[in-house]
Design a protein around this motif. Structure first.
Motif, PDB file in Angstrom:
ATOM      1  N   LEU A  85      44.359  35.061   2.745  1.00 34.83           N
ATOM      2  CA  LEU A  85      42.970  35.110   2.292  1.00 34.83           C
ATOM      3  C   LEU A  85      42.005  34.898   3.448  1.00 34.83           C
ATOM      4  O   LEU A  85      40.966  35.570   3.539  1.00 34.83           O
ATOM      5  N   LEU A  86      42.341  33.981   4.354  1.00 34.60           N
ATOM      6  CA  LEU A  86      41.489  33.709   5.508  1.00 34.60           C
ATOM      7  C   LEU A  86      41.333  34.954   6.378  1.00 34.60           C
ATOM      8  O   LEU A  86      40.218  35.332   6.767  1.00 34.60           O
ATOM      9  N   PHE A  87      42.450  35.621   6.664  1.00 31.71           N
ATOM     10  CA  PHE A  87      42.385  36.817   7.499  1.00 31.71           C
ATOM     11  C   PHE A  87      41.667  37.959   6.777  1.00 31.71           C
ATOM     12  O   PHE A  87      40.956  38.751   7.420  1.00 31.71           O
ATOM     13  N   VAL A  88      41.854  38.068   5.472  1.00 31.05           N
ATOM     14  CA  VAL A  88      41.164  39.107   4.711  1.00 31.05           C
ATOM     15  C   VAL A  88      39.653  38.887   4.749  1.00 31.05           C
ATOM     16  O   VAL A  88      38.876  39.834   4.943  1.00 31.05           O
ATOM     17  N   VAL A  89      39.230  37.645   4.574  1.00 34.72           N
ATOM     18  CA  VAL A  89      37.795  37.325   4.619  1.00 34.72           C
ATOM     19  C   VAL A  89      37.226  37.633   5.997  1.00 34.72           C
ATOM     20  O   VAL A  89      36.137  38.212   6.125  1.00 34.72           O
ATOM     21  N   VAL A  90      37.963  37.243   7.041  1.00 34.43           N
ATOM     22  CA  VAL A  90      37.511  37.538   8.411  1.00 34.43           C
ATOM     23  C   VAL A  90      37.396  39.042   8.627  1.00 34.43           C
ATOM     24  O   VAL A  90      36.432  39.532   9.227  1.00 34.43           O
ATOM     25  N   ALA A  91      38.394  39.800   8.123  1.00 32.46           N
ATOM     26  CA  ALA A  91      38.373  41.251   8.290  1.00 32.46           C
ATOM     27  C   ALA A  91      37.178  41.874   7.586  1.00 32.46           C
ATOM     28  O   ALA A  91      36.521  42.779   8.122  1.00 32.46           O
ATOM     29  N   ILE A  92      36.865  41.391   6.389  1.00 31.40           N
ATOM     30  CA  ILE A  92      35.745  41.949   5.624  1.00 31.40           C
ATOM     31  C   ILE A  92      34.406  41.619   6.285  1.00 31.40           C
ATOM     32  O   ILE A  92      33.510  42.459   6.380  1.00 31.40           O
ATOM     33  N   LEU A  93      34.275  40.381   6.749  1.00 31.37           N
ATOM     34  CA  LEU A  93      32.997  39.915   7.288  1.00 31.37           C
ATOM     35  C   LEU A  93      32.878  40.103   8.795  1.00 31.37           C
ATOM     36  O   LEU A  93      31.863  39.680   9.380  1.00 31.37           O
ATOM     37  N   ALA A  94      33.873  40.708   9.428  1.00 32.13           N
ATOM     38  CA  ALA A  94      33.892  40.812  10.891  1.00 32.13           C
ATOM     39  C   ALA A  94      32.595  41.348  11.496  1.00 32.13           C
ATOM     40  O   ALA A  94      32.083  40.769  12.467  1.00 32.13           O
ATOM     41  N   PRO A  95      32.010  42.429  10.975  1.00 31.07           N
ATOM     42  CA  PRO A  95      30.779  42.946  11.623  1.00 31.07           C
ATOM     43  C   PRO A  95      29.622  41.959  11.625  1.00 31.07           C
ATOM     44  O   PRO A  95      28.722  42.069  12.457  1.00 31.07           O
ATOM     45  N   TRP A  96      29.636  41.014  10.709  1.00 31.31           N
ATOM     46  CA  TRP A  96      28.522  40.069  10.590  1.00 31.31           C
ATOM     47  C   TRP A  96      28.804  38.715  11.234  1.00 31.31           C
ATOM     48  O   TRP A  96      27.857  37.986  11.544  1.00 31.31           O
ATOM     49  N   ILE A  97      30.055  38.358  11.426  1.00 30.65           N
ATOM     50  CA  ILE A  97      30.363  37.032  11.966  1.00 30.65           C
ATOM     51  C   ILE A  97      30.884  37.085  13.398  1.00 30.65           C
ATOM     52  O   ILE A  97      31.096  36.036  14.006  1.00 30.65           O
ATOM     53  N   MET A  98      31.081  38.291  13.950  1.00 32.16           N
ATOM     54  CA  MET A  98      31.523  38.376  15.343  1.00 32.16           C
ATOM     55  C   MET A  98      30.434  37.816  16.261  1.00 32.16           C
ATOM     56  O   MET A  98      29.262  38.198  16.137  1.00 32.16           O
ATOM     57  N   PRO A  99      30.785  36.917  17.169  1.00 34.12           N
ATOM     58  CA  PRO A  99      29.753  36.355  18.061  1.00 34.12           C
ATOM     59  C   PRO A  99      29.202  37.378  19.049  1.00 34.12           C
ATOM     60  O   PRO A  99      28.069  37.237  19.520  1.00 34.12           O
ATOM     61  N   TYR A 100      29.985  38.395  19.399  1.00 34.25           N
ATOM     62  CA  TYR A 100      29.551  39.429  20.341  1.00 34.25           C
ATOM     63  C   TYR A 100      29.982  40.800  19.821  1.00 34.25           C
ATOM     64  O   TYR A 100      30.830  40.897  18.937  1.00 34.25           O
ATOM     65  N   ASP A 101      29.425  41.826  20.410  1.00 31.97           N
ATOM     66  CA  ASP A 101      29.901  43.181  20.164  1.00 31.97           C
ATOM     67  C   ASP A 101      31.325  43.277  20.714  1.00 31.97           C
ATOM     68  O   ASP A 101      31.557  42.978  21.894  1.00 31.97           O
ATOM     69  N   TYR A 102      32.260  43.696  19.862  1.00 30.54           N
ATOM     70  CA  TYR A 102      33.669  43.676  20.266  1.00 30.54           C
ATOM     71  C   TYR A 102      33.968  44.630  21.421  1.00 30.54           C
ATOM     72  O   TYR A 102      34.981  44.475  22.116  1.00 30.54           O
TER      73      TYR A 102
END
Length: 301
Positions: A47-64
Motif C-alpha cells: 500500500l505504501l509503494f502504491v500510494v507513492v506511485a500514485i502521488l509521485a508527481p506531486w510529492i517528488m522533491p525535485y524533477d526526476y
C-alpha cells in the motif's frame, strides 16, 4: 397464559441471538487475513509503494529528470535524502517515479495474463476434446522456454520499449494462469450443482459466468498477487538490459543499469533502487502467502 407465551417468545429471541449469523466466504477470508500479522505487514508495504506511485508527481522533491552536474554523485544529504546520480539527478525523486512505472507495468502485465490465461484455461477445461488439446499444447510450448529468455526474445523482435516489455511479461505468464484455472475448472464442472444446472437447461455461458468462474477464481487471485512480484523483477531485468524503459522515462531496473559503474565510488546510486525492488517484491510475497492461507480452506486450522 399470556405471561407463558411472553416467556417463550423471549427464550426464542435469545436462542436466535445465540445462533451465529452466516458469514460470506470473502468476509471470512478477510477475518483470517487480518489475523495474519506478517501478511498485514506485506499489505502495508504494498500500500505504501502504491500510494507513492500514485502521488509521485506531486510529492517528488525535485524533477526526476533534472540534471545538476554541479552536485553529481553526491551522497545522501539534507537536500538530497538519497543522494544524486552521475547527472546530479535526485535519486529519491527518480525512485518515486520509478515506482510509478514499475508497479504500473507489473499490474498491467499480470492483469493481461489473468484475463487471457483464464479465458483460455476455462475454454480448454469446459469444452475439452481437441480444444483442450490445442490450448494445452500452446501452454506447453510457452513453458518449454525459460521465462526471462522468452521475454527477451519477444522484446528483441518487437523492439525495446516499456509497452513491448509489458506485452512480453504478459505473454510469458499466460500459461501459469491458464493451467491453474484449467485444473480448477476440471474439478468444479463435475460438481452436482453444475450437473443440475445443465439438467434444467441452463446454457453454457450462464453456467460459466454464474457458477464455474466464481468458484474457480480463488487460486488465480493468490497466484496473481505473487505474479506481480515476479513481474516487477522481470521488468527490472529487461530495463537493466536496455530492453525496457527508455530515456527520459525511468524505472528501478534502468536506475540500476545507469549506476552499475558507480557501485564502488557511489554505492547509494544502486542501493536504493535495489532496496525498493526488494521491499516491493517482499511485500507482494508476504501478502500473497497471507491470501493463500485465508482463501484456501485446507490451510485454515
Amino acid at each position: 397464559m399470556a405471561t407463558l407465551e411472553k416467556e417463550k417468545r423471549q427464550e426464542k429471541i435469545k436462542i436466535q441471538e445465540q445462533v451465529e449469523k452466516p458469514v460470506s466466504p470473502w468476509k471470512d477470508a478477510w477475518r483470517s487475513f487480518k489475523k495474519n500479522k506478517i501478511a498485514l505487514i506485506g499489505a502495508i508495504i504494498v500500500l505504501l509503494f502504491v500510494v507513492v506511485a500514485i502521488l509521485a508527481p506531486w510529492i517528488m522533491p525535485y524533477d526526476y529528470n533534472k540534471n545538476d552536474l554541479v552536485n553529481r554523485l553526491q551522497p545522501p544529504t539534507g537536500d538530497h535524502w538519497l543522494g544524486t546520480d552521475d547527472f546530479g539527478r535526485d535519486i529519491l525523486s527518480r525512485s518515486m517515479y520509478g515506482a510509478r512505472i514499475s508497479l504500473t507495468v507489473g499490474f498491467s502485465a499480470v492483469l493481461g495474463s489473468i484475463i487471457i490465461g483464464s479465458f483460455l484455461g476455462v475454454v480448454a477445461a469446459y469444452y475439452g476434446r481437441w480444444v483442450d488439446t490445442l490450448i494445452s499444447r500452446i501452454f506447453d510450448i510457452l513453458l518449454a522456454f525459460p521465462s526471462i529468455l522468452l521475454a527477451i526474445a519477444i522484446v528483441a523482435i518487437l523492439g525495446p520499449s516499456l509497452r513491448n516489455a509489458l506485452i512480453a511479461i504478459a505473454i510469458i505468464n499466460i500459461p501459469n494462469f491458464g493451467r491453474l484455472i484449467r485444473s480448477r475448472v476440471l474439478s468444479v464442472k463435475e460438481e452436482e450443482y453444475i450437473v443440475a444446472a445443465r439438467a434444467v437447461g441452463m446454457n453454457d455461458s450462464r453456467i460459466l459466468i454464474r457458477h464455474i468462474i466464481p468458484n474457480s477464481i480463488t487460486p488465480v487471485i493468490v497466484q496473481g498477487t505473487l505474479a506481480i512480484a515476479t513481474a516487477i523483477i522481470e521488468i527490472a531485468a529487461l530495463s537493466f538490459l536496455g530492453l525496457g524503459a527508455q530515456s527520459p522515462k525511468v524505472d528501478w531496473g534502468k536506475m540500476l543499469a545507469d549506476s552499475q559503474q558507480y557501485l564502488v565510488n557511489a554505492p547509494w546510486t544502486m542501493i536504493f533502487p535495489g532496496v525498493a525492488i526488494m521491499l516491493t517484491v517482499l511485500g507482494f510475497n508476504l501478502m500473497g502467502d497471507g491470501l493463500r492461507d485465508a482463501l484456501d480452506p485446507k490451510m485454515k486450522s
